[in-house]
Design a protein around this motif. Structure first.
Motif, PDB file in Angstrom:
ATOM      1  N   PHE A   1      14.426  50.639  62.034  1.00  0.00           N
ATOM      2  CA  PHE A   1      15.933  51.185  61.914  1.00  0.00           C
ATOM      3  C   PHE A   1      16.467  51.125  60.606  1.00  0.00           C
ATOM      4  N   GLU A   2      16.860  52.194  60.197  1.00  0.00           N
ATOM      5  CA  GLU A   2      18.064  52.069  58.964  1.00  0.00           C
ATOM      6  C   GLU A   2      19.049  52.785  59.575  1.00  0.00           C
ATOM      7  N   PRO A   3      20.444  52.424  59.469  1.00  0.00           N
ATOM      8  CA  PRO A   3      21.538  53.148  59.660  1.00  0.00           C
ATOM      9  C   PRO A   3      21.626  54.458  58.692  1.00  0.00           C
ATOM     10  N   LEU A   4      22.551  55.261  59.059  1.00  0.00           N
ATOM     11  CA  LEU A   4      22.637  56.509  58.428  1.00  0.00           C
ATOM     12  C   LEU A   4      23.895  56.096  57.406  1.00  0.00           C
ATOM     13  N   ASN A   5      24.900  55.195  57.778  1.00  0.00           N
ATOM     14  CA  ASN A   5      26.044  54.777  56.865  1.00  0.00           C
ATOM     15  C   ASN A   5      25.816  53.168  56.821  1.00  0.00           C
ATOM     16  N   PRO A   6      25.727  52.480  55.892  1.00  0.00           N
ATOM     17  CA  PRO A   6      25.464  51.157  55.801  1.00  0.00           C
ATOM     18  C   PRO A   6      26.512  50.439  56.643  1.00  0.00           C
ATOM     19  N   GLY A   7      25.851  49.247  57.445  1.00  0.00           N
ATOM     20  CA  GLY A   7      26.521  48.554  58.225  1.00  0.00           C
ATOM     21  C   GLY A   7      27.098  49.052  59.719  1.00  0.00           C
ATOM     22  N   GLU A   8      26.985  50.356  59.803  1.00  0.00           N
ATOM     23  CA  GLU A   8      27.471  51.147  60.952  1.00  0.00           C
ATOM     24  C   GLU A   8      26.478  51.815  61.775  1.00  0.00           C
ATOM     25  N   VAL A   9      26.520  51.691  63.096  1.00  0.00           N
ATOM     26  CA  VAL A   9      25.609  52.625  63.882  1.00  0.00           C
ATOM     27  C   VAL A   9      26.510  53.325  64.840  1.00  0.00           C
ATOM     28  N   GLY A  10      26.076  54.630  64.970  1.00  0.00           N
ATOM     29  CA  GLY A  10      26.641  55.546  65.964  1.00  0.00           C
ATOM     30  C   GLY A  10      25.864  55.769  66.818  1.00  0.00           C
TER      31      GLY A  10
ATOM     32  N   LYS B   1      22.549  47.753  72.479  1.00  0.00           N
ATOM     33  CA  LYS B   1      23.854  47.659  71.672  1.00  0.00           C
ATOM     34  C   LYS B   1      24.124  46.216  71.187  1.00  0.00           C
ATOM     35  N   ARG B   2      23.756  45.337  72.039  1.00  0.00           N
ATOM     36  CA  ARG B   2      23.984  43.741  71.738  1.00  0.00           C
ATOM     37  C   ARG B   2      22.920  43.517  70.542  1.00  0.00           C
ATOM     38  N   VAL B   3      21.867  43.906  70.581  1.00  0.00           N
ATOM     39  CA  VAL B   3      20.841  43.595  69.554  1.00  0.00           C
ATOM     40  C   VAL B   3      21.259  44.223  68.236  1.00  0.00           C
ATOM     41  N   LEU B   4      21.893  45.117  68.196  1.00  0.00           N
ATOM     42  CA  LEU B   4      22.455  46.053  67.021  1.00  0.00           C
ATOM     43  C   LEU B   4      23.463  45.201  66.373  1.00  0.00           C
ATOM     44  N   SER B   5      24.406  44.616  67.481  1.00  0.00           N
ATOM     45  CA  SER B   5      25.412  43.793  66.975  1.00  0.00           C
ATOM     46  C   SER B   5      24.965  42.337  66.334  1.00  0.00           C
ATOM     47  N   LEU B   6      23.707  41.766  67.093  1.00  0.00           N
ATOM     48  CA  LEU B   6      23.184  40.505  66.389  1.00  0.00           C
ATOM     49  C   LEU B   6      22.563  40.646  65.009  1.00  0.00           C
ATOM     50  N   ASN B   7      22.354  42.050  64.874  1.00  0.00           N
ATOM     51  CA  ASN B   7      21.887  42.269  63.318  1.00  0.00           C
ATOM     52  C   ASN B   7      23.058  42.513  62.531  1.00  0.00           C
ATOM     53  N   GLY B   8      24.206  42.333  63.083  1.00  0.00           N
ATOM     54  CA  GLY B   8      25.464  42.450  62.047  1.00  0.00           C
ATOM     55  C   GLY B   8      25.904  43.794  61.916  1.00  0.00           C
ATOM     56  N   TYR B   9      25.266  44.925  62.791  1.00  0.00           N
ATOM     57  CA  TYR B   9      26.007  46.319  62.616  1.00  0.00           C
ATOM     58  C   TYR B   9      27.244  46.483  63.369  1.00  0.00           C
ATOM     59  N   GLN B  10      28.218  47.157  62.978  1.00  0.00           N
ATOM     60  CA  GLN B  10      29.222  47.666  63.748  1.00  0.00           C
ATOM     61  C   GLN B  10      28.899  48.816  64.375  1.00  0.00           C
ATOM     62  N   VAL B  11      28.986  48.654  65.791  1.00  0.00           N
ATOM     63  CA  VAL B  11      28.520  49.959  66.865  1.00  0.00           C
ATOM     64  C   VAL B  11      29.426  50.551  67.121  1.00  0.00           C
TER      65      VAL B  11
END
Ligand code: AMP
Ligand code: ZN
Length: 462
Positions: free
Chosen positions: A16-25, A52-62
């Motif tokens: 998984f790589e977000p389209l914008n660094p640090g953020e996930v839509g 969603k919680r796993v994305l947050s644990l990885n430091g992403y702003q969801v």
């Protein structure tokens, strides 16, 4: 260590790589609010919450968007039958607007009970009619629509890769199509806008460039996701039933209008079954969170039950299975409570947990790891801190839990005290007799390092 997720579109697990660094839509298809949600629906929302919680644990702003379908979802997913909202209105004697409000509130209550974090944005289909009309106009301008006597349809033959997500056999479907196609040109074509039936006033209808009516079910998700997340965003989720029709059509609309893919990852939760059949109203096996509560279960036992299976496996519901989940939850809570104040997180367990959840949300293994931590020889303060970190994903409210202080009759407390006295004086026979009296009265004694703990015996339901 990278987060890897299964993508239905490519049928593979990808980094998984977000389209914008640090953020996930993130967009998750929400409930159709014509009735209560059943625990099968909620299994899908628990899976999405874990994601969603796993994305947050990885430091992403969801940024999480969820729609409320309060118009346009017909009794058949293929544009036939009647609107579920109008049907729900007849069933209950309330207006379509009233049932939309009622079941939206009930749905949010279920989310809270299951400790599912609410979306960043809630959006109701009926609040976004203008956006949907605009998107249909856009699709029309690009030449993908035609009109019939009952609505405006999307011509799926005009889109080269239509049906890729669901691996649809277009030719086979075409050959199998019969009379139920009505005025549709191809079996996979679907309604973008439906006209109100002639001579009939619907409770929910709007003017449009094509005539009075209401939007199709699929257009709401394309229009609202574009509004809040942009035409292309990171992850789109729903239940497995959405793969072949609803999500396939959302993709078609977005590609036709914007010329982009809709989502970078497509993720689907597999169904909860009961006696090997899909849970649903029509089958008569409809269980709600409220039903579980009335039978004496903590709603989080349902969450625990779901955590024991991978989201990409069908899960069969049984009362024994739920009992098992309730017992493990209770054991885990009591153990964690007894550990006292948290110290430092154990680095090795933290690392293992991250690897496990990052491996396409392997929750059954994460639960196994949790029990490994419980049984480990680490200091209790370390275990406590580590498990509270795990609970950021598990969502079992381990930090908040206190042993229930139900009112235990004086007589029972006296018996327990007498038993303690007998044990101290090594009068083991007397102690046993006293224990039997307590058990006979419907209470259980558990001897812990902190002394005896008393609780009411769980009543078995069939
Ligand atoms: P609905 O309210 O019918 O639009 O469905 C809400 C969500 O629940 C959708 O994501 C469906 O795919 C999902 N869903 C429906 N039935 C089940 C089931 N038996 N098990 C798991 N998810 C389901
Ligand atoms: Zn949707």
């Amino acid at each position: 260590m990278n987060l890897r997720l299964y993508d239905t579109y490519t049928r593979s697990v990808r980094d998984f790589e977000p389209l914008n660094p640090g953020e996930v839509g993130l967009y998750t298809c929400g409930p159709t609010v014509y009735d209560y949600a059943h625990i099968g629906n909620l299994r899908t929302y628990i899976f999405e919450d874990i994601l969603k919680r796993v994305l947050s644990l990885n430091g992403y702003q969801v940024k999480h968007v969820m729609n409320i379908t309060d118009v346009g979802h017909l009794t058949s997913d293929a544009d036939e039958g009647e609107d579920r909202m109008e049907k729900g209105s007849r069933r209950t004697g309330m207006t379509a607007w009233e049932i939309a409000d009622l079941y939206t509130q009930e749905f949010r209550k279920d989310l809270q009970r299951l400790n599912i974090i609410e979306p960043t944005v809630w959006c109701r289909a009926t609040d976004h009619i203008a956006e949907q009309v605009a998107m249909i106009q856009c699709i029309e301008e690009k030449g993908f629509t035609y009109k019939t006597s009952d609505g405006v349809y999307f011509d799926t033959s005009k889109l080269q890769d239509y049906g890729t997500l669901g691996r649809l056999d277009i030719e086979g479907l075409q050959a199998g199509a019969r009379i139920e196609m009505g005025e549709k040109h191809h079996p996979t074509d679907f309604a973008l806008w439906k006209f109100s039936p002639p001579g009939q006033k619907r409770q929910m209808e709007w003017d449009s460039p094509w005539g009075t009516g209401f939007p199709g079910w699929h257009i709401e998700c394309s229009a609202m996701s574009a509004k809040y997340l942009g035409p292309l965003f990171d992850i789109h989720c729903g239940g497995e039933d959405h793969i072949t029709v609803h999500h396939t059509n959302e993709i078609a609309q977005t590609e036709a209008c914007y010329g982009t893919r809709l989502a970078n990852f497509w993720m689907h939760g597999y169904f909860l079954q009961i006696d090997e059949a899909r849970m649903g109203k029509s089958v008569g096996n409809f269980l709600r969170v409220q039903t579980l509560i009335e039978r004496g279960y903590d709603p989080l036992a349902w969450r625990m039950f779901c955590l024991n299976a991978h989201y990409r496996a069908k899960l069969n519901f049984t009362w024994d299975g739920l009992d098992g989940a309730a017992t493990s939850l209770e054991r885990l809570r009591n153990t964690v409570f007894d550990w006292g104040a948290p110290g430092e997180v154990d680095g090795e367990f933290q690392q293992k947990f991250l690897e496990t959840v990052n491996d396409d949300l392997n929750m059954p293994r994460a639960i196994a790891l949790t029990w490994e931590l419980v049984k480990s020889g680490l200091p209790e303060a370390t275990k406590k801190a580590t498990i509270l970190l795990f609970d950021q994903v598990l969502g079992l409210r381990l930090a908040e839990w206190r042993p229930t202080e139900e009112t235990i009759p004086e007589a029972i407390i006296t018996l327990v005290q007498q038993r303690q006295q007998a044990r101290q004086e090594k009068r083991w026979k007397d102690a046993d007799i006293l224990r039997d009296q307590v058990t006979g009265a419907g209470y259980e004694i558990e001897d812990t390092p902190q002394g005896p703990r008393l609780r009411r015996k769980k009543q078995k339901v069939t």
